[in-house]
Design an enzyme around this catalytic site. Structure first.
Site, PDB file in Angstrom:
ATOM      1  N   LYS A 182      93.484 -51.396  67.443  1.00 12.41           N
ATOM      2  CA  LYS A 182      92.525 -51.564  66.349  1.00 12.41           C
ATOM      3  C   LYS A 182      92.930 -50.661  65.188  1.00 12.41           C
ATOM      4  O   LYS A 182      92.769 -49.449  65.243  1.00 12.41           O
ATOM      5  CB  LYS A 182      91.098 -51.222  66.787  1.00 12.41           C
ATOM      6  CG  LYS A 182      90.085 -51.765  65.777  1.00 12.41           C
ATOM      7  CD  LYS A 182      88.842 -50.922  65.595  1.00 12.41           C
ATOM      8  CE  LYS A 182      88.991 -49.752  64.685  1.00 12.41           C
ATOM      9  NZ  LYS A 182      89.287 -50.037  63.266  1.00 12.41           N
TER      10      LYS A 182
ATOM     11  N   PRO B  15      84.023 -50.166  61.773  1.00 11.88           N
ATOM     12  CA  PRO B  15      84.681 -49.656  62.985  1.00 11.88           C
ATOM     13  C   PRO B  15      83.725 -49.536  64.163  1.00 11.88           C
ATOM     14  O   PRO B  15      84.134 -49.629  65.312  1.00 11.88           O
ATOM     15  CB  PRO B  15      85.178 -48.270  62.558  1.00 11.88           C
ATOM     16  CG  PRO B  15      84.370 -47.900  61.372  1.00 11.88           C
ATOM     17  CD  PRO B  15      83.967 -49.180  60.700  1.00 11.88           C
TER      18      PRO B  15
ATOM     19  N   VAL C 250      83.219 -52.966  66.741  1.00  9.05           N
ATOM     20  CA  VAL C 250      84.337 -53.189  67.660  1.00  9.05           C
ATOM     21  C   VAL C 250      84.655 -51.901  68.422  1.00  9.05           C
ATOM     22  O   VAL C 250      84.950 -51.913  69.618  1.00  9.05           O
ATOM     23  CB  VAL C 250      85.553 -53.669  66.835  1.00  9.05           C
ATOM     24  CG1 VAL C 250      86.836 -53.528  67.604  1.00  9.05           C
ATOM     25  CG2 VAL C 250      85.344 -55.111  66.417  1.00  9.05           C
ATOM     26  N   GLY C 251      84.541 -50.792  67.720  1.00  9.73           N
ATOM     27  CA  GLY C 251      84.865 -49.489  68.308  1.00  9.73           C
ATOM     28  C   GLY C 251      83.990 -49.161  69.506  1.00  9.73           C
ATOM     29  O   GLY C 251      84.471 -48.625  70.501  1.00  9.73           O
TER      30      GLY C 251
ATOM     31  N   GLU D  22      94.510 -37.436  68.533  1.00  9.00           N
ATOM     32  CA  GLU D  22      95.323 -36.788  67.486  1.00  9.00           C
ATOM     33  C   GLU D  22      94.428 -36.701  66.265  1.00  9.00           C
ATOM     34  O   GLU D  22      94.091 -37.735  65.690  1.00  9.00           O
ATOM     35  CB  GLU D  22      96.535 -37.657  67.116  1.00  9.00           C
ATOM     36  CG  GLU D  22      97.561 -37.817  68.176  1.00  9.00           C
ATOM     37  CD  GLU D  22      98.476 -36.629  68.289  1.00  9.00           C
ATOM     38  OE1 GLU D  22      98.258 -35.629  67.571  1.00  9.00           O
ATOM     39  OE2 GLU D  22      99.401 -36.709  69.092  1.00  9.00           O
TER      40      GLU D  22
ATOM     41  N   CYS E 293      98.397 -35.657  58.278  1.00  8.93           N
ATOM     42  CA  CYS E 293      97.630 -34.708  59.084  1.00  8.93           C
ATOM     43  C   CYS E 293      98.359 -33.378  59.253  1.00  8.93           C
ATOM     44  O   CYS E 293      97.725 -32.341  59.411  1.00  8.93           O
ATOM     45  CB  CYS E 293      97.331 -35.319  60.439  1.00  8.93           C
ATOM     46  SG  CYS E 293      98.800 -35.990  61.210  1.00  8.93           S
TER      47      CYS E 293
ATOM     48  N   GLU F 262      89.748 -29.924  56.024  1.00 12.11           N
ATOM     49  CA  GLU F 262      90.863 -30.819  55.728  1.00 12.11           C
ATOM     50  C   GLU F 262      90.491 -31.663  54.517  1.00 12.11           C
ATOM     51  O   GLU F 262      89.453 -32.330  54.511  1.00 12.11           O
ATOM     52  CB  GLU F 262      91.127 -31.730  56.929  1.00 12.11           C
ATOM     53  CG  GLU F 262      92.298 -32.653  56.687  1.00 12.11           C
ATOM     54  CD  GLU F 262      92.597 -33.549  57.870  1.00 12.11           C
ATOM     55  OE1 GLU F 262      91.675 -34.226  58.351  1.00 12.11           O
ATOM     56  OE2 GLU F 262      93.755 -33.569  58.319  1.00 12.11           O
TER      57      GLU F 262
END
Ligand code: NAD
Length: 490
Positions: free
Chosen positions: A182, A217, A220-221, A259, A292, A391
């Site tokens: 996905k 997301p 389906v997630g 990750e 990242c 971040e």
């Protein structure tokens, strides 16, 4: 130049529309134009994909026939090589990546690197004896068998989509699993094109590899992370969504591999060569800082601070950016309006919290279309300031002054993240001494590159759980079965 990608998903060996013909727009972030409608999967589509992947794992020889797997995945590699030039403009159009990066990590390198896990199928030790042991008066031999974990849901981000899609799916498939990929809604073609090639140019059996594209997301997630027929979720994305995925996977105790984000520090020790610091700092703007493992905090000793700031300022003002199809540009737009606005909000926070703005700081006046943000340099940043802790995922560098190696190490480790970092020194021993104290999953010493298909990649702390790539990455997709048998049996 064609800029139209596959609009259909791959489910159970067929290229299909979403249930009810639902679609969403793929937007080019440089032009803000709709460049093609893509299937928008429903929860039911996801359930059908899970059913197909489960059946393919349980009922075909995919999980047991090593030679067949290697043959099929090599067919996929060859197909990607053949179609590379038609994929290149698609990647640039949907990601907004500078085209120069497609000759490296955005396309050519990941296609080449997929051969490493394919070759591993043959040389991996699937069964090993670990020796004899006496227990309850009986001497037994123990055999370790490695077996695929089962159905893997691979959930991926938009920043380096071909790289992440291949770095997840090829080792998972090579290990004998079936996969449902996905991708992020911003970069559907980087997945649907792989799905098309699997359907049209390989003998991969129906259900072994599936692609689901979806705008929302969650719908389906939730199926992929919650369905008991899925054994493992391999996720790359933000730490916030990673937490959610871990929680959703908990009730069915799935193997979860994450990750996540990073806030990596480059430490320049006081004996380092500072002559290239401008150029290396400006690399933070590469692909709009949407990486990242970017080194987004520069830790500079007081003794070399002023000259470094001068060089960095000049370099940031000279970063070539704009049209991603221009080979000279290192930076295109950010991927969507939401990301651009997030980055601009971070820049405003940086100003408000008292960091000194030396370059950039807003939207470029000369580009009226596209989600661009100027390459932005902040200096005199407090190590605890928001822009030094969170971040940003944009072309923003935070420069921090320090005194002494111990303080540099402590500032570098002052982060909830632990993905990457760098150390520069005239003395390799001194640099290695500092590198050993940094709590991150990867590090570059004096510019050395750690990245490769054989090198594990991943993070400490809230940058993730587990490793991608290398033998360790392959083993993330394997279960271990320990078998005891009488020692006399061999
Ligand atoms: P994101 O977390 O918003 O989304 C990542 C993927 O998760 C997308 O496919 C998205 O659709 C999906 N998703 C979102 N909510 C979900 C849910 N509830 N259930 C299931 N799936 C869901 O991340 P992004 O904005 O696409 O990517 C940027 C982030 O990814 C950054 O934080 C970056 O650091 C991180 N990233 C990490 C690495 C790494 O290797 N550590 C690599 C690339 C990107």
């Amino acid at each position: 130049m064609t800029t139209s990608g596959e609009s259909r998903m791959l489910i159970d060996g067929k290229l299909v529309e979403a249930e009810g013909g639902r679609t969403f727009a793929n937007i080019n972030p440089a032009t803000e134009q709709d460049i093609g409608q893509v299937a928008d999967a429903t929860a039911r589509d996801a359930q059908i994909a899970v059913e197909a992947a489960r059946r393919a794992f349980d009922e075909t020889n995919w999980s047991t026939d090593h030679a067949f797997r290697a043959k099929c995945l090599t067919q996929l590699h060859d197909a990607l090589e053949r179609e590379k030039e038609s994929l290149r403009p698609l990647v640039v159009a949907e990601v907004g990546t500078p085209i120069m990066l497609t000759y490296a990590v955005q396309l050519d390198i990941p296609i080449n690197d997929m051969q490493w896990p394919i070759a591993l199928i043959d040389r991996y030790e699937w069964e090993t004896k670990i020796g004899e042991h006496e227990f309850f008066g009986m001497n037994s031999q123990r055999v370790l068998r490695k077996e695929p974990v089962g159905v893997v849901a691979a959930i991926t981000p938009w920043n380096y989509p071909i790289q992440v899609n291949l770095a997840k799916c090829i080792p998972a498939l090579a290990a004998g699993n079936t996969v449902i990929l996905k991708p992020a809604p911003d970069t559907p073609w980087s997945a649907t094109e792989i799905g098309r090639l699997v359907a049209e140019q390989t003998d991969i059996p129906p259900g072994v590899f599936n692609v689901l594209t979806a705008l929302d997301p969650a719908e389906v997630g939730e199926v992929l992370t919650g369905d008991p027929r899925v054994d493992c979720v391999s996720f790359t994305g933000s730490t916030a969504v990673g937490r959610r995925i871990m929680a959703n996977a908990a009730p069915t105790v799935k193997k979860v591999f994450l990750e996540l984000g990073g806030k990596s520090a480059a430490i320049f020790l006081d004996d380092a060569d500072f002559s290239g610091i401008g150029a290396s700092g400006a690399m933070t703007a590469m692909h709009g800082g949407q990486g990242c493992a970017m080194l987004t905090r520069y830790l500079i000793p007081a003794s070399a601070y002023d000259e470094s700031v001068e060089q960095l300022t000049a370099a940031f003002k000279a970063v070539p950016y704009g049209d991603p199809n221009d080979m000279a540009n290192v930076m295109g737009p950010l991927v969507n309006a939401r990301q651009r606005d997030r980055v601009l909000a971070h820049i405003e926070t940086g100003k408000r919290e008292g960091a000194r703005l030396m370059a950039g700081g807003g939207r470029p006046a000369h580009l009226d279309k596209g989600y661009f943000v100027e390459p932005t340099l902040f200096v005199d940043v407090d190590p605890d300031a928001t822009i030094a802790q969170e971040e940003i995922f944009g072309p923003v560098l935070a420069v921090i002054k320090y005194e002494g190696d111990d303080q540099a190490v402590s500032i570098a480790n002052n982060s909830v993240y632990g993905l990457s970092g760098g150390v520069q020194s005239a003395s390799l021993d001194r640099a290695m001494g500092v590198a050993r104290k940094i709590r991150t999953g990867t590090l570059s010493v004096n510019g050395g590159m750690y990245f490769g298909p054989d090198a594990p990649f991943g993070g400490y702390k809230q940058s993730g759980v587990g490793r991608e790539m290398g033998v360790l990455g392959f083993e993330e997709f394997l279960e271990t079965k320990t078998i005891g048998l009488p020692a006399s049996a061999g």
